[in-house]
Scaffold this active site. Sequence first.
Site, short mmCIF file in Angstrom:
data_model
loop_
_atom_site.label_atom_id
_atom_site.label_comp_id
_atom_site.label_asym_id
_atom_site.label_seq_id
_atom_site.Cartn_x
_atom_site.Cartn_y
_atom_site.Cartn_z
N ARG A 123 0.85 -1.20 0.00
CA ARG A 123 0.00 0.00 0.00
C ARG A 123 0.88 1.24 0.00
O ARG A 123 1.62 1.48 0.96
CB ARG A 123 -0.87 0.03 1.27
CG ARG A 123 -1.80 -1.16 1.42
CD ARG A 123 -3.21 -0.82 0.99
NE ARG A 123 -4.02 -2.04 0.85
CZ ARG A 123 -4.92 -2.45 1.73
NH1 ARG A 123 -5.11 -1.75 2.82
NH2 ARG A 123 -5.62 -3.54 1.49
N GLU B 82 0.66 4.20 0.82
CA GLU B 82 -0.01 5.26 1.55
C GLU B 82 1.03 6.03 2.34
O GLU B 82 1.77 5.44 3.12
CB GLU B 82 -0.98 4.59 2.52
CG GLU B 82 -2.31 5.24 2.63
CD GLU B 82 -3.19 4.49 3.60
OE1 GLU B 82 -3.63 3.39 3.25
OE2 GLU B 82 -3.40 5.00 4.71
N ARG C 234 0.34 2.35 13.02
CA ARG C 234 -0.25 1.09 12.58
C ARG C 234 -0.24 0.89 11.07
O ARG C 234 -0.90 0.00 10.58
CB ARG C 234 -1.69 1.00 13.09
CG ARG C 234 -2.54 2.13 12.62
CD ARG C 234 -3.85 2.15 13.37
NE ARG C 234 -4.86 2.81 12.54
CZ ARG C 234 -6.14 2.53 12.57
NH1 ARG C 234 -6.57 1.60 13.38
NH2 ARG C 234 -6.99 3.17 11.81
N HIS C 235 0.52 1.73 10.35
CA HIS C 235 0.57 1.54 8.90
C HIS C 235 1.96 1.15 8.44
O HIS C 235 2.96 1.71 8.88
CB HIS C 235 0.19 2.85 8.19
CG HIS C 235 -1.29 3.09 8.19
ND1 HIS C 235 -1.90 3.93 9.09
CD2 HIS C 235 -2.28 2.58 7.41
CE1 HIS C 235 -3.20 3.94 8.84
NE2 HIS C 235 -3.46 3.13 7.84
N GLU D 164 -9.35 -1.27 13.98
CA GLU D 164 -9.89 -2.11 12.91
C GLU D 164 -8.85 -3.11 12.41
O GLU D 164 -7.70 -2.74 12.15
CB GLU D 164 -10.35 -1.22 11.76
CG GLU D 164 -10.97 -1.99 10.62
CD GLU D 164 -10.74 -1.29 9.31
OE1 GLU D 164 -11.05 -0.10 9.23
OE2 GLU D 164 -10.22 -1.94 8.37
N SER E 57 -11.82 -5.64 7.19
CA SER E 57 -12.93 -5.00 6.52
C SER E 57 -13.42 -6.03 5.53
O SER E 57 -12.64 -6.53 4.72
CB SER E 57 -12.42 -3.77 5.79
OG SER E 57 -13.36 -2.76 5.84
N ARG F 116 -0.54 -6.39 12.30
CA ARG F 116 -1.45 -5.62 13.14
C ARG F 116 -2.14 -6.51 14.16
O ARG F 116 -2.33 -6.13 15.32
CB ARG F 116 -2.49 -4.91 12.27
CG ARG F 116 -2.99 -3.64 12.90
CD ARG F 116 -4.09 -3.05 12.10
NE ARG F 116 -3.61 -2.03 11.18
CZ ARG F 116 -4.40 -1.16 10.55
NH1 ARG F 116 -5.69 -1.24 10.73
NH2 ARG F 116 -3.90 -0.28 9.75
#
Lengths: 285, 531
Positions: free
Chosen positions: B303, B305, B311-312, B454, B457, B505
């Site tokens: 990812r 991002e 947490r990323h 979270e 998903s 995670r």
Amino acid sequence: MPMYQNGEVDPAVKALEARQDEIMRKLYELKAAVEGLAKTVTTPDADLDLTVSSSLSSQVCSSSTFKGTTDLDTLLGKDLGALRDIVINANPAQPPLSLLVLHSLLSQRYRVLSTVHVHSSVTSVPPQLLSCLGPRHADSYARHMFQLGFTLIWKDVPKLQMKFSVQNMCPIEGEANVARFLFKLLAPYPADPAAATLVDSWLDTAFFQLVEGSTKERAAVLRALNSALGRTPWLSGPEFSLADIACYCCVLRTGSAASAPANVQRWIKSCENLGHFGPAKLLLQ
Amino acid sequence: MTKEAVQGATEEEQQAQSKKAMKKQQKEAEKAAKKAEKQAKLTAEQQTTEEDDFAKDRYGVPAMVQSQQKLDRELVRVQDLTPEKADQLIWLRARVHTSRAKGKQCFLVLRQQQFNVQALVAVGDRASKQMVKFAANITKESIVDVEASVRKVEQKIESCSQQDVELHIERIFVVSQAEARLPLQLEDAVRPDGEGEEEGRATVNQDTKLDNRVIDLRTTTSQAIFRLQSGVCQLFRDTLTNKGFVEIQTPKIISAASEGGANVFTVSYFKTSAYLAQSPQLYKQMCICADFDKVFCVGPVFRAEDSNTHRHLTEFVGLDIEMAFNYHYHEVIDSITDTMVQIFKGLRDNFQTEIQTVNKQFPSEPFKFLEPTLRLEYTEGVAMLREAGVEMGDEDDLSTPNEKLLGRLVKEKYDTDFYVLDKYPLAVRPFYTMPDPNDPKYSNSYDMFMRGEEILSGAQRIHDAQLLTDRATHHQIDLEKIKSYIDSFRFGAPPHGGGGIGLERVCMLYLGLHNVRQTSMFPRDPKRLTP
């Protein structure tokens, strides 16, 4: 005349046997009807013999049991669009029988979503504790269709605990107190303070002296029950109440039913005839 | 000036000079004497060294192990050093954790992964003074081969994992020497942050640990974390295999961005370019349409991002599930939550040692859960938040602080760190999410939370090509780019759903740690590409 001719039964014998079967069947039906009537006569307040009908259908509605209107919104606060979920944390070593009875009464009155969970603090529980709230409701995938939630969690807790509205209520501890809370969702407490106190007093007697007391204390409670039941058909007067539910469950739990005095035995049978105590009895098997 | 005066002066000078010269000479003489003394001492020592080193063959730095010979020597594991082995002579290979000389003795702590044992070299009939000195000078982290006899101790050695025995060393050889200056000290790396501040002792900050990951991974805490992570993977595979799932491998170099354009890495692919997969979504679904019924895959997820949060990561390990169901997508939720519960139970029952080890450095509350898993509806979650004073619309997504608050409210009421939130609003979900059959505002989608964060998903996916096209158009997605995806559903597709979790995670949240880099062996984030 021999019965068997050429290896076949004589038709006359067959007819006789058929008539005999018919008579036997009618006799059994009559016996059952008389027994039913007998139970009804000896059980105060019973409209019908529920032990028979409850074996025929699991959805017995005894709405006449508790009179008096109750409104969930008034009692529990306005519905904010979320299921009003009552959470009960109980120790599997001491299943709360009276709460199971109250649960089945609640389910007859409202649409209740019942779930049983096992908390990670407990490694495993016997299967009857997992099914103690009855079979899963067909609509249980849609929580919003229910008026009330009843979530039973088997957890390693020292004392039974109930949580409802975490923001506005502190947790309620002790089976007696939770029983009082749940009962008020079914019917209001007697308006007369003396009568209300009587019910409360029986509740405390049941949970503290009968369940937690020594053999002497238990015997004393049974004697007290006996004398009270000599005067009135039910513990708090002419009507079945929370006091009866609590005392019956505690008597059952301590195994004192068989050795109880006469009035208590009669009262136990009356309670059973009402048909509410199925869940409690199932659990103790 | 008169000649005599000059003469006198010169004489004085000469006298001064000779004084100086004398002093100089004296000094030199002293120096020489000292040197001679030293020399004599050294030779004397050397003589004694050579004379008294009867243990010369029992220690040293041998030639590098280049597989010169195949020794049939059994090396005992440190964790097996128990009183049962008392008085046995054994060989072992371990790291020197510490070495400390005390007069005629040298105490060493020898370490192997999470286990360590006290060892001692003492001047006696087996070890000489030189041997003890050698042992005391072995650098930390060096790997040594040791022959020793195991001895029971009366008083427990609290600081070691093997508390009932110690080793009396007969032979010690350095197999691989570590450099004298280590970039970080293992004791510092394992010290809890609070303790460091209180006692004024050093702790190591995260960046230093990550820069020198090879050494940092040797600590007991790191060993425990990654053993637990291995357990999670193992339990995931085993549980799903037992449920009849098939493990698949999906391609990571793909032609089109699957989730939504912005966060993909581009790679040059011969004359064109391609992307690194953000998730195995497309391929999982294609497998369902290819009649594999229930599949899972474990593989990297990329990812791009630019989030520098706790947490990323830009690359992490995704554990993904997809399955066809009969009539209701809750069959999928039940399957996924049961898998998670089996993982939690497996960790609770088999990895307590690892959990306790991590808790020593990073204390946290033990992880609690319910079986079956608690499932709340989105509207319930919103009502609980509103009751707590949060203002939000019915169809708003949950912000991270709201998710954390909801997690705390759920924990307070139900005492669980893991729950599912079902029936999310349709507006905040990807285009391939199946809408709710009765209420167009909502969808058949769900999120799962651990400790209020979270982790998954998921949803029922749209398995009808026409509806999929309509939803994609509604989300203004270029249909050309997802043509092959839509095509998969044109030739009979079963109703299906699924979801995916991130391994790092999940481990971080299970252990109650606060940064996902602690559970990623060689983490990748916008600022880190090495080691």
